[in-house]
Scaffold this motif. Structure first.
Motif, mmCIF file in Angstrom:
data_model
loop_
_atom_site.group_PDB
_atom_site.id
_atom_site.type_symbol
_atom_site.label_atom_id
_atom_site.label_comp_id
_atom_site.label_asym_id
_atom_site.label_seq_id
_atom_site.Cartn_x
_atom_site.Cartn_y
_atom_site.Cartn_z
ATOM 1 N N ASN A 2 5.811 19.417 -7.246
ATOM 2 C CA ASN A 2 5.668 18.648 -8.481
ATOM 3 C C ASN A 2 4.380 17.833 -8.510
ATOM 4 O O ASN A 2 4.065 17.209 -9.522
ATOM 5 C CB ASN A 2 6.861 17.702 -8.659
ATOM 6 N N THR A 3 3.653 17.798 -7.400
ATOM 7 C CA THR A 3 2.425 17.018 -7.297
ATOM 8 C C THR A 3 1.214 17.943 -7.438
ATOM 9 O O THR A 3 1.135 18.962 -6.747
ATOM 10 C CB THR A 3 2.362 16.318 -5.917
ATOM 11 N N PRO A 4 0.271 17.606 -8.331
ATOM 12 C CA PRO A 4 -0.915 18.459 -8.470
ATOM 13 C C PRO A 4 -1.675 18.576 -7.145
ATOM 14 O O PRO A 4 -1.819 17.606 -6.398
ATOM 15 C CB PRO A 4 -1.765 17.716 -9.509
ATOM 16 N N SER A 5 -2.117 19.798 -6.861
ATOM 17 C CA SER A 5 -2.905 20.021 -5.651
ATOM 18 C C SER A 5 -4.079 20.937 -5.989
ATOM 19 O O SER A 5 -3.995 21.770 -6.886
ATOM 20 C CB SER A 5 -2.042 20.635 -4.545
ATOM 21 N N PHE A 6 -5.176 20.733 -5.251
ATOM 22 C CA PHE A 6 -6.367 21.562 -5.408
ATOM 23 C C PHE A 6 -6.360 22.605 -4.308
ATOM 24 O O PHE A 6 -6.236 22.269 -3.125
ATOM 25 C CB PHE A 6 -7.638 20.710 -5.312
ATOM 26 N N LEU A 7 -6.474 23.852 -4.701
ATOM 27 C CA LEU A 7 -6.541 24.943 -3.734
ATOM 28 C C LEU A 7 -7.901 25.616 -3.851
ATOM 29 O O LEU A 7 -8.251 26.132 -4.919
ATOM 30 C CB LEU A 7 -5.438 25.974 -3.998
ATOM 31 N N SER A 8 -8.662 25.615 -2.767
ATOM 32 C CA SER A 8 -9.940 26.326 -2.749
ATOM 33 C C SER A 8 -9.679 27.825 -2.753
ATOM 34 O O SER A 8 -8.585 28.279 -2.417
ATOM 35 C CB SER A 8 -10.723 25.964 -1.488
ATOM 36 N N ALA A 9 -10.670 28.591 -3.115
ATOM 37 C CA ALA A 9 -10.537 30.054 -3.118
ATOM 38 C C ALA A 9 -10.109 30.520 -1.728
ATOM 39 O O ALA A 9 -10.682 30.106 -0.722
ATOM 40 C CB ALA A 9 -11.849 30.697 -3.522
ATOM 41 N N GLY A 10 -9.060 31.322 -1.650
ATOM 42 C CA GLY A 10 -8.576 31.848 -0.377
ATOM 43 C C GLY A 10 -7.673 30.896 0.405
ATOM 44 O O GLY A 10 -7.153 31.265 1.458
ATOM 45 N N GLN A 11 -7.471 29.680 -0.079
ATOM 46 C CA GLN A 11 -6.673 28.692 0.648
ATOM 47 C C GLN A 11 -5.180 28.981 0.509
ATOM 48 O O GLN A 11 -4.693 29.383 -0.544
ATOM 49 C CB GLN A 11 -6.973 27.283 0.135
ATOM 50 N N ILE A 12 -4.456 28.734 1.613
ATOM 51 C CA ILE A 12 -2.994 28.830 1.640
ATOM 52 C C ILE A 12 -2.443 27.442 1.896
ATOM 53 O O ILE A 12 -2.935 26.718 2.753
ATOM 54 C CB ILE A 12 -2.521 29.787 2.754
ATOM 55 N N GLU A 13 -1.426 27.083 1.138
ATOM 56 C CA GLU A 13 -0.773 25.790 1.311
ATOM 57 C C GLU A 13 0.741 26.015 1.340
ATOM 58 O O GLU A 13 1.270 26.785 0.547
ATOM 59 C CB GLU A 13 -1.159 24.870 0.148
ATOM 60 N N VAL A 14 1.421 25.351 2.271
ATOM 61 C CA VAL A 14 2.872 25.449 2.369
ATOM 62 C C VAL A 14 3.471 24.146 1.861
ATOM 63 O O VAL A 14 3.084 23.068 2.303
ATOM 64 C CB VAL A 14 3.316 25.737 3.827
ATOM 65 N N GLU A 15 4.389 24.275 0.910
ATOM 66 C CA GLU A 15 4.976 23.105 0.257
ATOM 67 C C GLU A 15 6.497 23.136 0.413
ATOM 68 O O GLU A 15 7.090 24.195 0.629
ATOM 69 C CB GLU A 15 4.621 23.100 -1.228
ATOM 70 N N THR A 16 7.120 21.962 0.269
ATOM 71 C CA THR A 16 8.571 21.838 0.378
ATOM 72 C C THR A 16 9.141 21.315 -0.931
ATOM 73 O O THR A 16 8.584 20.398 -1.538
ATOM 74 C CB THR A 16 8.944 20.863 1.517
ATOM 75 N N GLU A 17 10.247 21.927 -1.363
ATOM 76 C CA GLU A 17 10.951 21.489 -2.560
ATOM 77 C C GLU A 17 12.422 21.312 -2.192
ATOM 78 O O GLU A 17 12.987 22.130 -1.460
ATOM 79 C CB GLU A 17 10.796 22.525 -3.679
ATOM 80 N N ILE A 18 13.039 20.242 -2.694
ATOM 81 C CA ILE A 18 14.420 19.920 -2.313
ATOM 82 C C ILE A 18 15.301 19.873 -3.557
ATOM 83 O O ILE A 18 14.942 19.264 -4.569
ATOM 84 C CB ILE A 18 14.493 18.568 -1.568
ATOM 85 N N PHE A 19 16.461 20.523 -3.458
ATOM 86 C CA PHE A 19 17.496 20.438 -4.480
ATOM 87 C C PHE A 19 18.606 19.582 -3.891
ATOM 88 O O PHE A 19 19.160 19.915 -2.845
ATOM 89 C CB PHE A 19 18.036 21.819 -4.848
#
Length: 173
Positions: free
Chosen positions: A126-143
């Motif tokens: 839910n938080t805006p993030s900047f991803l550079s070209a080719g970047q991988i980011e792992v995020e967590t979401e909770i229900f």
């Protein structure tokens, strides 16, 4: 005549039909000749109760959006069922496969049950993030709920900045 009526009573009892005497003749009852203990046992053998098993489910499901041009591939890696804290923890991988920096966040990451109840996820997506070209980011979401076992839930997702709505995905826990 006594022998005939006695024989009729035996036939009726062996056929699981109880008959009672009334001033108008014999009246039938469709109740079977079961004891209260047999009746209670029949109720105990009803539908088995399904339980939710705690643990982590490996998914590796990449969300699709039909024919859209999606610059950030979104993959659901795992779903952890946390019965102690009554929640689901989703680990999602974002991969910017475009040639440019992307800013993205999910303005919808929700589960919907067959009755139409919607459960919003909260967390990193839910938080805006900047991803550079080719970047991988792992995020967590909770229900913050536990799903009912055996019931199918629909994951609805939509990115905020691009407005891409992913195709709904079904999950049964």
């Amino acid at each position: 005549m006594v022998i005939g009526l006695g024989s009729l009573e035996i036939v009726q009892l062996t056929g699981n039909m109880l008959r009672t005497n009334s001033p108008y003749g014999f009246q039938g009852s469709n109740q079977s000749a079961t004891t209260s203990a047999q009746h209670a046992t029949a109720h105990l053998k009803a539908t088995p109760v399904r339980t939710l098993t705690p643990g982590t489910i490996k998914e590796n499901i990449t969300l699709g959006c039909g024919v859209c041009d999606d610059p950030v591939l979104t993959t659901i890696n795992t779903i952890t069922i946390d019965t102690t804290n009554l929640r689901l923890i989703w680990v999602v991988k974002l991969f910017n496969h475009s040639g440019a920096q992307q800013i993205d966040y999910f303005n919808d990451f929700s589960l919907q049950d067959p009755s139409g109840n919607t459960y919003q996820g909260t967390g990193d997506l839910n938080t805006p993030s900047f991803l550079s070209a080719g970047q991988i980011e792992v995020e967590t979401e909770i229900f913050s709920f536990l799903p009912h076992p055996g019931i199918s839930y629909t994951l609805n997702t939509r990115l905020g900045s691009s407005g891409i709505a992913y195709d709904p995905v079904q999950f049964t826990f």
